[in-house]
Design an enzyme around this catalytic site. Structure first.
Site, PDB file in Angstrom:
ATOM      1  CG  HIS A 132      -2.117  -1.341   0.788  1.00 43.61           C
ATOM      2  ND1 HIS A 132      -3.489  -1.046   0.656  1.00 43.61           N
ATOM      3  CD2 HIS A 132      -1.971  -2.560   1.726  1.00 43.61           C
ATOM      4  CE1 HIS A 132      -4.015  -1.938   0.963  1.00 43.61           C
ATOM      5  NE2 HIS A 132      -3.331  -3.097   1.751  1.00 43.61           N
ATOM      6  CE  LYS A 162      -7.600  13.212   0.628  1.00 38.35           C
ATOM      7  NZ  LYS A 162      -7.111  11.922  -0.456  1.00 38.35           N
ATOM      8  NE  ARG A 163      -4.238   9.545  10.051  1.00 35.39           N
ATOM      9  CZ  ARG A 163      -4.315   8.548  11.124  1.00 35.39           C
ATOM     10  NH1 ARG A 163      -4.596   7.668  11.046  1.00 35.39           N
ATOM     11  NH2 ARG A 163      -2.980   8.493  11.695  1.00 35.39           N
ATOM     12  CE  LYS A 179      -3.054  10.497   3.412  1.00 33.43           C
ATOM     13  NZ  LYS A 179      -3.670   9.381   1.755  1.00 33.43           N
ATOM     14  CB  THR A 201     -10.274   3.710  -1.286  1.00 30.95           C
ATOM     15  OG1 THR A 201     -10.009   4.612   0.269  1.00 30.95           O
ATOM     16  CG2 THR A 201      -9.525   3.175  -1.953  1.00 30.95           C
ATOM     17  CE  LYS A 226     -13.695   4.589   1.027  1.00 27.17           C
ATOM     18  NZ  LYS A 226     -13.092   4.948   2.115  1.00 27.17           N
TER      19      LYS A 226
HETATM   20  C1  JNB Z   1      -2.277   3.427   4.250  1.00 20.93           C
HETATM   21  C2  JNB Z   1      -1.381   2.950   5.430  1.00 20.93           C
HETATM   22  C3  JNB Z   1      -0.413   3.178   5.182  1.00 20.93           C
HETATM   23  C4  JNB Z   1       0.459   2.263   6.970  1.00 20.93           C
HETATM   24  C5  JNB Z   1      -0.547   2.487   7.425  1.00 20.93           C
HETATM   25  C6  JNB Z   1      -1.750   2.188   7.543  1.00 20.93           C
HETATM   26  N1  JNB Z   1      -2.497   3.465   3.313  1.00 20.93           N
HETATM   27  C7  JNB Z   1      -2.621   2.669   6.841  1.00 20.93           C
HETATM   28  C8  JNB Z   1      -2.881   3.155   1.973  1.00 20.93           C
HETATM   29  C9  JNB Z   1      -2.818   4.587   1.025  1.00 20.93           C
HETATM   30  C10 JNB Z   1      -4.094   4.895  -0.226  1.00 20.93           C
HETATM   31  C11 JNB Z   1      -4.912   3.317   0.274  1.00 20.93           C
HETATM   32  C12 JNB Z   1      -4.715   2.978   0.760  1.00 20.93           C
HETATM   33  C13 JNB Z   1      -5.307   1.376   0.698  1.00 20.93           C
HETATM   34  O1  JNB Z   1      -4.850   0.355  -0.256  1.00 20.93           O
HETATM   35  O2  JNB Z   1      -3.934   3.411   4.744  1.00 20.93           O
HETATM   36  O3  JNB Z   1      -3.792   2.763   1.699  1.00 20.93           O
HETATM   37  O4  JNB Z   1      -6.015   3.804  -1.012  1.00 20.93           O
HETATM   38  O5  JNB Z   1      -3.246   5.357  -0.869  1.00 20.93           O
HETATM   39  O6  JNB Z   1      -1.979   5.467   1.705  1.00 20.93           O
HETATM   40  C14 JNB Z   1       0.310   1.831   9.065  1.00 20.93           C
HETATM   41  C15 JNB Z   1       0.114   1.958  10.181  1.00 20.93           C
HETATM   42  C16 JNB Z   1       0.922   1.521  11.184  1.00 20.93           C
HETATM   43  C17 JNB Z   1       1.987   1.084  10.772  1.00 20.93           C
HETATM   44  C18 JNB Z   1       3.101   1.407  10.310  1.00 20.93           C
HETATM   45  C19 JNB Z   1       1.853   2.218   9.111  1.00 20.93           C
END
Ligand code: JNB
Length: 826
Positions: free
Chosen positions: A370, A561-562, A567, A669, A673
């Site tokens: 991801h 978004k985050r 971003k 994503t 939506k």
């Molecule tokens: C994440 C995500 C990345 C790292 C951690 C947690 N990634 C979450 C997102 C991408 C998007 C994509 C979505 C679904 O594929 O949400 O995944 O659409 O572009 O940024 C994480 C958590 C803890 C430790 C390390 C990493």
């Protein structure tokens, strides 16, 4: 037939899906499960009674579904994810069961209103962002497609923190979503697995004289299962999400007895149960945390044991059939230790030889990547692994040795290549590269959008791709239309159904049948009315929560978004400041009345992201207080963005901001939506934006900025952000105002360092894309002035979003990765 002591599957007639049986069930639940009567029951008691009644109807189907899978003896898919952003479940379950009207009626008989109760349900936020929500959408689609899929995860007691805004700043509060209990879950106090940590590895010779290994002197924690039903859309298939909670081991009792340290022993029990207390926020400063590695191992160890138990119950001890019966999908590298744990059990517990065990493991596992960003890739210090998981580290070394031997065989003496591909990073304190481990231990590795998959082949996994060109495949993300359109946006969903029928909910391609409607003035009018209703609802919510009046007739410009530098919420802010300056300079300038809406959480330790939130609030305060902005520009930050808030905001959006630096957002994503809800896209050529543009047509999206290749080239050839600043007066003005304290007069230096870092480095090319972005926003404003033209494009956007259903995503996985087919049953 029936073996003694073992009942045949209990023959169930399904409980009724009619108002009368529910009316009866509600009274029963309230009295017998909750222990209240009608006079003392609170709204939450009623909510729990409804959920229990619905849960009854789901579990019957879940048991039946499991029996059908077992009877068919088919391959199962196991989706392993450390995160699930489930949100609320009641509304979704009622829609899937087609039981909403009946429920509303049954509650009305007791003087209760369904919507009011729904609003009391906790939002299950066992995840950070897109990755966790994707996991939830995929579960929904697996059930809807009647695929034998199981979710596995962790039952965190504290999910993602609650965000409050205090004096314009994010403050994090723990969110105890289990406070009132979780009425959906089935605790399985007998479904327990021991998980081990620490200790050391002993070698010995087995009966056949072969060298074997034993992991001894470990500490033990017990994993206990909690099951949640996952209903499919209008099908009797109900799959299961199994979450693990940590329980202290009985071993601790014995040791305490022997040592005579009772109170100390209880303390240690409590200590070991903290393992699943909290979800880690996606946070680079938290890397290398021991508890996180413990969570990952705990999760995969329990899961792999459970998978093997189900396999052996159905197919006996012939482990050679494992890949025919089991497919394990790793959601990023967080569960990548499953590869090592499976290998370990096959070798150490089942006595298989290395080549067989490794071959079975690799054919069973597959991995979804991801992110390509180096700082987001998991790396675990070797020293930590050695202490916590000594046997696993040994196995990783052996996997690596054999792998590098293979590389060396193909490219003799290419030391640079060996160093680049090694599972062990030798630089700066040795560490295990989890992405490399996941790659070599999987038969398929997928990216989540076409561009992302191409960049995986060309950058992060280039050397791996040369070795195994078949391994990397693309599976573009999708979102479930049940939650994100049918449930969240009733006005639009009804309008669509009135035109093309109801089938689109389970077959989103059917939205294409809306296309002709885009050319009809009456339909566009109805579309605008539906959008207006959602916008008015959001305006109410914003007024209640924030005390800010926003105009439902203004352009709702939404970025949710985050909060992350890549971003580029900062780019959005720079546009807002520029617009503010233009509006101030010319009282007659009327591009389009605009409400800029932002929401999102920053990782607690991510200082710049938190500063960006503060800047948004500072800018909003100045803009919203300026009488010259009235009716022209508003800026709103909606706190505590979660699935529920997303369901409130997304249906109301006119414009969808997807403005990451090209090459950084794996997919995104939210873009899907928002598109599904009729928002027009303004975005870079990044992630899934590219495929959305292709689907909805270039004329119906607003694209700007450098593409991924141009961004890479610019960086490679020397990028000078300060020169952009000097060359672009409006950019200079905006940055000078932010740097000089125009928006933070009480603390003029608040953003000095932030602006300086943009001028000095600007890692995400904000300044490079600024001019094109502002020009693009001007085209947006011009387009908005033609409401009919705008809604024509919006309707076409909706009509052409069919491909972005997670049903399509899951079908792609089923075909390209898992090799499974639907299992129908009555
Ligand atoms: C994440 C995500 C990345 C790292 C951690 C947690 N990634 C979450 C997102 C991408 C998007 C994509 C979505 C679904 O594929 O949400 O995944 O659409 O572009 O940024 C994480 C958590 C803890 C430790 C390390 C990493």
């Amino acid at each position: 037939m029936a073996t003694p002591g073992r009942l045949r599957p209990f023959p169930l007639g399904y409980l009724g899906l009619d108002a009368a049986s529910l009316t009866e069930a509600l009274a029963d639940k309230l009295v017998h499960d909750i222990g209240k009567d009608g006079t003392h029951a609170t709204d939450r008691d009623w909510l729990h009674a409804v959920i229990r009644a619905v849960r009854d109807r789901l579990i019957e189907r879940a048991l039946e579904t499991e029996r059908a899978y077992a009877a068919a003896g088919v391959r199962r898919v196991y989706y392993l994810s450390m995160e699930y952003l489930l949100g609320r479940a009641l509304g979704n379950a009622l829609l899937n069961l087609d039981f909403e009207e009946e429920t509303r009626a049954a509650l009305a008989a007791y003087g209760r209103e369904l919507e009011a109760l729904e609003g009391l349900e906790e939002d299950a936020a066992l995840g950070n962002g897109g990755l966790g929500r994707l996991a939830a959408c995929i579960l929904d689609s697996m059930a809807t497609l009647r695929l034998p899929g199981y979710g596995y995860g962790i039952r965190y007691e504290y999910g993602l923190f609650r965000q409050r805004i205090e004096n314009g700043e994010q403050v994090e509060y723990p969110e105890s979503w289990l406070r009132y209990g979780n009425p959906w879950e089935f605790p399985r106090p007998e479904r327990l697995y021991p998980v081990h940590f620490g200790g050391r590895v002993e070698s010995y010779r087995d009966a056949a004289g072969r060298l074997r290994f034993r992991w001894v002197d470990t500490e033990e924690v017990i994993a206990m299962a909690y099951d949640l039903p996952v209903p499919g859309w209008r099908t009797n298939t109900v799959n299961t999400l199994r979450l693990w909670g940590a329980k202290a081991s009985r071993e601790l009792d014995l040791r305490a007895f022997n040592a005579g340290e009772y109170v100390r022993a209880v303390e240690r029990k409590i200590e070991s149960e903290k393992l699943t207390a909290v979800l880690y926020p996606d946070d680079t400063t938290e890397r290398g945390r021991e508890l996180r590695l413990r969570q990952e191992h705990f999760f995969v160890s329990a899961t792999v044991q459970d998978i093997l138990a189900r396999f052996r119950q159905e197919h006996g001890d012939d482990l050679a059939r494992l890949p025919d019966k089991v497919s394990i999908q790793l959601n990023d590298t967080h569960p990548a230790l499953a590869i090592v744990e499976l290998l370990r059990l096959l070798l150490d517990e089942h006595g298989l030889d290395w080549d067989t065990a490794w071959d079975l493991t690799r054919r069973t596992c597959s991995y979804t990547n991801h992110t390509l960003m180096p700082e987001a890739l998991e790396r675990w210090p070797v020293a930590l692994m050695e202490r916590l998981l000594p046997r696993h580290l040994q196995l990783i070394y052996e996997i690596n040795r054999r792998f590098l031997e293979e590389v060396n065989h193909r490219h003799p003496g290419d030391v640079t290549r060996l160093r680049a591909l090694s599972l062990i990073d030798e630089e700066g304190g040795r560490s295990v590269r989890m992405a490399h481990l996941a790659f070599v231990g999987s038969h398929r590795v997928n990216g989540v959008a076409r561009l992302h998959t191409r960049l995986m082949r060309e950058t992060l996994f280039r050397g791996f791709h040369e070795l195994w060109p078949e391994r990397i495949v693309n599976v573009t993300n999708g979102v479930t239309p049940r939650r994100w359109l049918h449930h969240a946006n009733r006005p639009l969903a009804s309008l669509i159904s009135s035109r093309i029928g109801h089938g689109w909910v389970g077959a989103l391609e059917q939205l294409a049948r809306l296309e002709p409607a885009a050319e009809e003035a009456a339909f566009r009018e109805a579309f605008r009315a539906a959008k207006r209703a959602c916008k008015a609802r959001l305006a109410d919510l914003v007024r209640e929560r924030l005390g800010i009046a926003i105009d439902p007739d203004s352009l709702y410009d939404v970025q949710v978004k985050r909060i992350h530098e890549y971003k580029r919420q900062l780019l959005n802010v720079l546009h807002v400041v520029t617009l503010y300056n233009r509006l101030r300079a010319d009282p007659h300038y009327e591009p389009a009345p605009r409400t800029v809406i932002l929401a999102g959480k920053a990782a607690p330790g991510y200082r710049v992201a938190k500063l960006i939130i503060r800047l948004i609030h500072d800018v909003a305060a100045v803009v919203n207080a300026d009488p010259a902005m009235r009716g022209r520009l508003r800026v709103v930050f909606v706190p505590n963005y979660d699935v529920t808030t997303a369901e409130d905001i997304i249906p109301a959006a006119d414009l969808s901001e997807q403005i990451s630096t090209a090459g950084t957002e794996a997919s995104g994503t939210g873009c899907m939506k928002l598109g599904l809800n009729g928002a027009l896209l303004i975005g870079t050529l990044d992630g899934a934006n590219i495929e959305i543009r292709e689907a909805v047509g270039e004329g119906n999206v607003f694209t700007f900025g450098l593409d991924a290749d141009a961004a890479a080239a610019l960086r490679a050839n020397g990028y000078h952000p300060r020169a952009r600043y000097e060359a672009e007066p409006e950019l200079k003005l905006a940055l000078d105002m932010i740097r000089g304290g125009h928006f933070s007069p009480g603390e003029p230096d608040r953003y000095a360092a932030l602006v300086e870092s943009l001028l000095a480095r600007d890692r995400y090319l904000v300044l490079a894309d600024y001019t094109d972005y502002v020009a693009c926003q001007q085209r947006v404003a011009e387009a908005w002035r033609d409401p009919d033209g705008w809604s024509r494009r919006a309707v076409l956007t909706v009509a052409r979003m069919g491909r972005f259903s997670s049903d399509r995503t899951v079908r792609d996985y089923a075909e390209r990765v898992w090799g499974v087919r639907p299992v129908p049953h009555e």
